[in-house]
Design a protein around this motif. Structure first.
Motif, PDB file in Angstrom:
ATOM      1  N   THR A   1       0.823  -1.219   0.000  1.00 47.63           N
ATOM      2  CA  THR A   1       0.000   0.000   0.000  1.00 47.63           C
ATOM      3  C   THR A   1       0.846   1.252   0.000  1.00 47.63           C
ATOM      4  O   THR A   1       0.633   2.183  -0.805  1.00 47.63           O
ATOM      5  N   VAL A   2       1.814   1.298   0.914  1.00 46.28           N
ATOM      6  CA  VAL A   2       2.625   2.504   1.064  1.00 46.28           C
ATOM      7  C   VAL A   2       3.494   2.728  -0.168  1.00 46.28           C
ATOM      8  O   VAL A   2       3.564   3.846  -0.698  1.00 46.28           O
ATOM      9  N   MET A   3       4.144   1.674  -0.648  1.00 46.28           N
ATOM     10  CA  MET A   3       5.046   1.833  -1.783  1.00 46.28           C
ATOM     11  C   MET A   3       4.300   2.253  -3.050  1.00 46.28           C
ATOM     12  O   MET A   3       4.702   3.197  -3.737  1.00 46.28           O
ATOM     13  N   THR A   4       3.220   1.554  -3.365  1.00 44.44           N
ATOM     14  CA  THR A   4       2.478   1.896  -4.579  1.00 44.44           C
ATOM     15  C   THR A   4       1.719   3.210  -4.418  1.00 44.44           C
ATOM     16  O   THR A   4       1.617   3.996  -5.365  1.00 44.44           O
ATOM     17  N   GLY A   5       1.180   3.449  -3.220  1.00 45.19           N
ATOM     18  CA  GLY A   5       0.451   4.690  -2.976  1.00 45.19           C
ATOM     19  C   GLY A   5       1.346   5.902  -3.066  1.00 45.19           C
ATOM     20  O   GLY A   5       0.980   6.931  -3.667  1.00 45.19           O
TER      21      GLY A   5
ATOM     22  N   MET B   1      -0.947   5.220 -12.461  1.00 46.16           N
ATOM     23  CA  MET B   1      -2.363   4.961 -12.219  1.00 46.16           C
ATOM     24  C   MET B   1      -2.582   3.511 -11.786  1.00 46.16           C
ATOM     25  O   MET B   1      -3.379   3.232 -10.895  1.00 46.16           O
ATOM     26  N   VAL B   2      -1.854   2.600 -12.435  1.00 46.32           N
ATOM     27  CA  VAL B   2      -1.937   1.192 -12.047  1.00 46.32           C
ATOM     28  C   VAL B   2      -1.455   1.022 -10.610  1.00 46.32           C
ATOM     29  O   VAL B   2      -2.049   0.274  -9.820  1.00 46.32           O
ATOM     30  N   ALA B   3      -0.371   1.716 -10.252  1.00 47.06           N
ATOM     31  CA  ALA B   3       0.141   1.655  -8.879  1.00 47.06           C
ATOM     32  C   ALA B   3      -0.905   2.151  -7.884  1.00 47.06           C
ATOM     33  O   ALA B   3      -1.090   1.564  -6.815  1.00 47.06           O
TER      34      ALA B   3
ATOM     35  N   ALA C   1      -4.628  10.933  -8.153  1.00 42.72           N
ATOM     36  CA  ALA C   1      -4.192   9.866  -7.238  1.00 42.72           C
ATOM     37  C   ALA C   1      -5.227   9.622  -6.142  1.00 42.72           C
ATOM     38  O   ALA C   1      -5.548   8.474  -5.813  1.00 42.72           O
ATOM     39  N   ILE C   2      -5.782  10.689  -5.580  1.00 43.12           N
ATOM     40  CA  ILE C   2      -6.762  10.540  -4.499  1.00 43.12           C
ATOM     41  C   ILE C   2      -8.061   9.947  -5.041  1.00 43.12           C
ATOM     42  O   ILE C   2      -8.689   9.106  -4.388  1.00 43.12           O
TER      43      ILE C   2
ATOM     44  N   SER D   1      -2.598   0.000  -4.905  1.00 43.71           N
ATOM     45  CA  SER D   1      -2.617   0.505  -3.532  1.00 43.71           C
ATOM     46  C   SER D   1      -4.021   0.446  -2.949  1.00 43.71           C
ATOM     47  O   SER D   1      -4.216   0.042  -1.795  1.00 43.71           O
ATOM     48  N   ALA D   2      -5.027   0.831  -3.747  1.00 43.05           N
ATOM     49  CA  ALA D   2      -6.414   0.795  -3.277  1.00 43.05           C
ATOM     50  C   ALA D   2      -6.841  -0.627  -2.957  1.00 43.05           C
ATOM     51  O   ALA D   2      -7.513  -0.881  -1.942  1.00 43.05           O
ATOM     52  N   ALA D   3      -6.442  -1.580  -3.809  1.00 45.56           N
ATOM     53  CA  ALA D   3      -6.783  -2.981  -3.566  1.00 45.56           C
ATOM     54  C   ALA D   3      -6.097  -3.492  -2.303  1.00 45.56           C
ATOM     55  O   ALA D   3      -6.694  -4.242  -1.513  1.00 45.56           O
TER      56      ALA D   3
END
Length: 315
Positions: free
Chosen positions: A99-103, A169-171, A115-116, A175-177
């Motif tokens: 989550t943190v890395m991709t977000g 965007m994929v990242a 992003a948000i 992150s959301a998943a």
């Protein structure tokens, strides 16, 4: 009973006079602001600091802040931080790192509002994971909401434009998943684990995991950058504390919509600091995602199955 004199009405008296849902809503609004500040600082700091280093600082700051409270808790109860569910904590830790890395990558490489907006799709993934992991039964209304929400994701990603999707965007979607997966873990852990255990375990262990790879690409921040890094970590901790407090004061369905004000904050901050302003596709996609999430909350409230998992868990 004499009425309070004008000018002598203290803040605690005003606060206690508010309904629980109003108090929770105000706390959630404040939480959304601090998370928006955190996102903006990540966006700014990402121009000079590696993502791994920022993620390490984020986790380490939270661990340091929580440590004194953990020591006090252990002094009162030596088993306060004990757990028999290390495996589930490990799964949640892995999801937290993802989550943190991709977000962070998405925040650094995308306009803030984009992003948000993508991050709000976590509520849709929660529904999917609840069916797969928790064996929840989802009716046609909620499935329709999920479909509309993912249509909003497609409107933002626009894979039909240029034939490829932006990696950032994929990242953000990954992150959301992962946040949704963390939410399911929190739902399972909350029956036996306290908030302190869940927050401290993830932040302390993530600090250890990220320390070595972060050291290999370390960029020593100057004094101003270090202050901004501390502000980023502080905003995250305050935002998380206010989020938890909001849910303790009020019904989740009453306060969760306030969290979507992050989009307004980051739009304003992105415009002032970076000259960014979302186009029609972002607004349309965000509206579809938020509308789907709010409708899901409405359906859960009607069926008496309100959950906290549609929002980010304690990290």
């Amino acid at each position: 009973m004499p009425l309070p004199q004008p000018g002598r009405l203290t803040a605690p008296v005003v606060w206690s006079g508010l309904s629980t849902n109003v108090r929770g809503g105000l706390l959630m609004l404040a939480s959304a602001f601090f998370f928006s500040v955190m996102a903006t600082l990540i966006r700014y700091l990402g121009q000079t600091l590696p993502t791994l280093e920022m993620a390490f600082f984020r986790a380490a700051f939270q661990a340091v802040v929580l440590l004194p409270f953990a020591v006090m808790a252990v002094r009162r109860d030596p088993s306060a931080l004990f757990t028999r569910r290390l495996g589930l904590h490990g799964i949640r830790l892995g999801l937290t790192v993802v989550t943190v890395m991709t977000g962070f990558y998405a925040l650094v490489n995308l306009p803030l509002a984009t992003a948000i907006s993508i991050s709000f799709s976590r509520a849709l993934f929660v529904t999917l994971l609840a069916v797969v992991v928790l064996r929840e039964v989802v009716g046609p209304h909620r499935w329709s909401a999920v479909a509309i929400g993912f249509l909003g994701v497609l409107v933002i990603l626009r894979p039909w434009t240029g034939g490829q999707v932006d990696l950032a965007m994929v990242a953000g979607l990954i992150s959301a998943a992962a946040v949704a997966g963390m939410s399911i873990c929190v739902r399972l852990l909350s029956s036996t684990e306290g908030t302190m255990v869940m927050m401290l375990y993830s932040s302390a262990l993530m600090s250890v995991i990220l320390a070595v790879p972060a050291a290999f690409m370390w960029v020593t921040p100057d004094a101003v950058t270090l202050l901004l890094v501390l502000a980023m970590g502080g905003s995250a901790v305050v935002g998380q504390f206010l989020l938890i407090s909001a849910y303790r004061h009020a019904e989740p369905s009453a306060v969760a919509p306030m969290n979507y004000t992050q989009l307004l904050w980051v739009t304003a901050l992105g415009f002032v600091l970076f000259g960014e302003f979302p186009g029609p596709a972002i607004w349309t996609g965000a509206a579809l995602i938020i509308g789907a999430a709010l409708y899901t909350l409405h359906r859960e409230r009607q069926r008496g199955r309100i959950r906290h998992a549609s929002e980010p868990p304690a990290e």
